[in-house]
Design a protein around this motif. Structure first.
Motif, PDB file in Angstrom:
ATOM      1  N   ASN A  35     100.271  62.729  34.357  1.00  0.00           N
ATOM      2  CA  ASN A  35     100.513  61.714  33.325  1.00  0.00           C
ATOM      3  C   ASN A  35      99.209  61.137  32.775  1.00  0.00           C
ATOM      4  N   ILE A  36      99.297  60.546  31.580  1.00  0.00           N
ATOM      5  CA  ILE A  36      98.108  60.043  30.887  1.00  0.00           C
ATOM      6  C   ILE A  36      97.423  58.907  31.636  1.00  0.00           C
ATOM      7  N   TYR A  37      98.183  58.118  32.388  1.00  0.00           N
ATOM      8  CA  TYR A  37      97.587  56.997  33.113  1.00  0.00           C
ATOM      9  C   TYR A  37      96.710  57.512  34.255  1.00  0.00           C
ATOM     10  N   LEU A  39      95.496  60.471  34.509  1.00  0.00           N
ATOM     11  CA  LEU A  39      94.409  61.275  33.947  1.00  0.00           C
ATOM     12  C   LEU A  39      93.220  60.399  33.547  1.00  0.00           C
ATOM     13  N   GLY A  40      93.454  59.089  33.438  1.00  0.00           N
ATOM     14  CA  GLY A  40      92.379  58.185  33.031  1.00  0.00           C
ATOM     15  C   GLY A  40      92.240  58.082  31.528  1.00  0.00           C
ATOM     16  N   LEU A  41      93.280  58.486  30.803  1.00  0.00           N
ATOM     17  CA  LEU A  41      93.224  58.436  29.342  1.00  0.00           C
ATOM     18  C   LEU A  41      93.473  57.035  28.780  1.00  0.00           C
ATOM     19  N   VAL A  42      94.064  56.157  29.578  1.00  0.00           N
ATOM     20  CA  VAL A  42      94.342  54.790  29.132  1.00  0.00           C
ATOM     21  C   VAL A  42      93.172  53.912  29.563  1.00  0.00           C
ATOM     22  N   TYR A  43      92.443  53.391  28.573  1.00  0.00           N
ATOM     23  CA  TYR A  43      91.275  52.567  28.852  1.00  0.00           C
ATOM     24  C   TYR A  43      91.623  51.091  29.000  1.00  0.00           C
ATOM     25  N   ASP A  44      92.613  50.618  28.230  1.00  0.00           N
ATOM     26  CA  ASP A  44      92.929  49.192  28.265  1.00  0.00           C
ATOM     27  C   ASP A  44      94.360  48.967  27.806  1.00  0.00           C
ATOM     28  N   VAL A  45      95.018  48.019  28.451  1.00  0.00           N
ATOM     29  CA  VAL A  45      96.345  47.568  28.043  1.00  0.00           C
ATOM     30  C   VAL A  45      96.257  46.058  27.927  1.00  0.00           C
ATOM     31  N   ASP A  46      96.400  45.548  26.705  1.00  0.00           N
ATOM     32  CA  ASP A  46      96.311  44.118  26.457  1.00  0.00           C
ATOM     33  C   ASP A  46      97.683  43.616  26.049  1.00  0.00           C
ATOM     34  N   VAL A  47      98.209  42.666  26.800  1.00  0.00           N
ATOM     35  CA  VAL A  47      99.544  42.139  26.549  1.00  0.00           C
ATOM     36  C   VAL A  47      99.437  40.680  26.127  1.00  0.00           C
ATOM     37  N   THR A  57      94.497  50.832  24.304  1.00  0.00           N
ATOM     38  CA  THR A  57      93.348  51.618  23.883  1.00  0.00           C
ATOM     39  C   THR A  57      93.291  52.820  24.804  1.00  0.00           C
ATOM     40  N   MET A  58      93.294  53.984  24.199  1.00  0.00           N
ATOM     41  CA  MET A  58      93.319  55.212  24.990  1.00  0.00           C
ATOM     42  C   MET A  58      92.537  56.315  24.298  1.00  0.00           C
ATOM     43  N   THR A  59      92.372  57.398  25.016  1.00  0.00           N
ATOM     44  CA  THR A  59      91.675  58.552  24.492  1.00  0.00           C
ATOM     45  C   THR A  59      92.502  59.803  24.789  1.00  0.00           C
ATOM     46  N   LEU A  60      91.955  60.934  24.473  1.00  0.00           N
ATOM     47  CA  LEU A  60      92.563  62.231  24.779  1.00  0.00           C
ATOM     48  C   LEU A  60      91.529  63.059  25.523  1.00  0.00           C
ATOM     49  N   THR A  61      91.961  64.121  26.153  1.00  0.00           N
ATOM     50  CA  THR A  61      91.015  64.953  26.895  1.00  0.00           C
ATOM     51  C   THR A  61      90.036  65.660  25.968  1.00  0.00           C
ATOM     52  N   ALA A  62      90.425  65.842  24.706  1.00  0.00           N
ATOM     53  CA  ALA A  62      89.543  66.487  23.721  1.00  0.00           C
ATOM     54  C   ALA A  62      89.844  65.902  22.343  1.00  0.00           C
ATOM     55  N   PRO A  63      88.828  65.716  21.513  1.00  0.00           N
ATOM     56  CA  PRO A  63      89.041  65.125  20.183  1.00  0.00           C
ATOM     57  C   PRO A  63      90.029  65.879  19.301  1.00  0.00           C
ATOM     58  N   HIS A  64      90.116  67.188  19.453  1.00  0.00           N
ATOM     59  CA  HIS A  64      91.003  67.980  18.601  1.00  0.00           C
ATOM     60  C   HIS A  64      92.236  68.458  19.367  1.00  0.00           C
ATOM     61  N   CYS A  65      92.728  67.615  20.259  1.00  0.00           N
ATOM     62  CA  CYS A  65      93.898  67.958  21.064  1.00  0.00           C
ATOM     63  C   CYS A  65      95.081  68.258  20.146  1.00  0.00           C
ATOM     64  N   PRO A  66      95.689  69.433  20.259  1.00  0.00           N
ATOM     65  CA  PRO A  66      96.798  69.787  19.381  1.00  0.00           C
ATOM     66  C   PRO A  66      98.058  68.948  19.628  1.00  0.00           C
ATOM     67  N   MET A  67      98.122  68.267  20.755  1.00  0.00           N
ATOM     68  CA  MET A  67      99.300  67.461  21.089  1.00  0.00           C
ATOM     69  C   MET A  67      99.069  65.972  20.849  1.00  0.00           C
ATOM     70  N   ALA A  68      97.999  65.613  20.153  1.00  0.00           N
ATOM     71  CA  ALA A  68      97.637  64.207  19.958  1.00  0.00           C
ATOM     72  C   ALA A  68      98.774  63.383  19.370  1.00  0.00           C
ATOM     73  N   LEU A  92      93.371  54.806  19.306  1.00  0.00           N
ATOM     74  CA  LEU A  92      92.733  56.004  19.839  1.00  0.00           C
ATOM     75  C   LEU A  92      91.222  55.864  19.700  1.00  0.00           C
ATOM     76  N   THR A  93      90.504  56.133  20.779  1.00  0.00           N
ATOM     77  CA  THR A  93      89.048  56.069  20.757  1.00  0.00           C
ATOM     78  C   THR A  93      88.473  57.264  21.502  1.00  0.00           C
ATOM     79  N   PHE A  94      87.257  57.588  21.205  1.00  0.00           N
ATOM     80  CA  PHE A  94      86.560  58.629  21.944  1.00  0.00           C
ATOM     81  C   PHE A  94      85.240  58.092  22.487  1.00  0.00           C
ATOM     82  N   GLU A  95      85.182  56.767  22.608  1.00  0.00           N
ATOM     83  CA  GLU A  95      84.029  56.085  23.190  1.00  0.00           C
ATOM     84  C   GLU A  95      84.509  55.251  24.349  1.00  0.00           C
ATOM     85  N   PRO A  96      84.173  55.534  25.560  1.00  0.00           N
ATOM     86  CA  PRO A  96      83.394  56.701  25.973  1.00  0.00           C
ATOM     87  C   PRO A  96      84.257  57.962  25.978  1.00  0.00           C
TER      88      PRO A  96
END
Length: 114
Positions: A35-37, A39-47, A57-68, A92-96
């Protein structure tokens, strides 16, 4: 008088956050069996507990992920289903940039990195 928040219907703000994390653990990249959590793809959850607004705030494993699009839509829909959540914005962010060191121990084990 009850400790339950009349606006969100949830008795404890921490409960909303726990339920959001539980729901994030049901979102998968169809190409990866973790799951994405975890995997470390979720950087922040603000409620915002007053309004029920959630910003992820989250990212993907690759910038051009076909399943984005699928992953982002699934994330939004599932988190919106959590009791006490009124709306969700997924940023969606790619930093870092994501790397395998961001994964939980369970994810590393599942994917054979341990």
């Amino acid at each position: 008088m009850s400790n339950q928040d009349t606006k969100t219907g949830v008795s404890n703000p921490l409960e909303i956050e726990e339920n959001i994390v539980a729901m994030l653990r049901t979102v998968y990249d169809p190409e990866i069996p973790v799951n994405i959590y975890d995997l470390g793809l979720v950087y922040d959850v603000d409620v915002d507990h007053d309004t029920g607004h959630v910003e992820i705030t989250m990212t993907l494993t690759a910038p051009h992920c076909p399943m984005a699009d699928f992953i982002l839509e699934d994330t939004q829909m599932k988190v919106e289903s959590v009791k006490g959540v009124s709306d969700v914005r997924v940023n969606l962010t790619f930093e870092p940039m994501w790397n395998k060191e961001m994964m939980s121990e369970e994810a590393k084990l599942e994917l054979g990195f341990l």
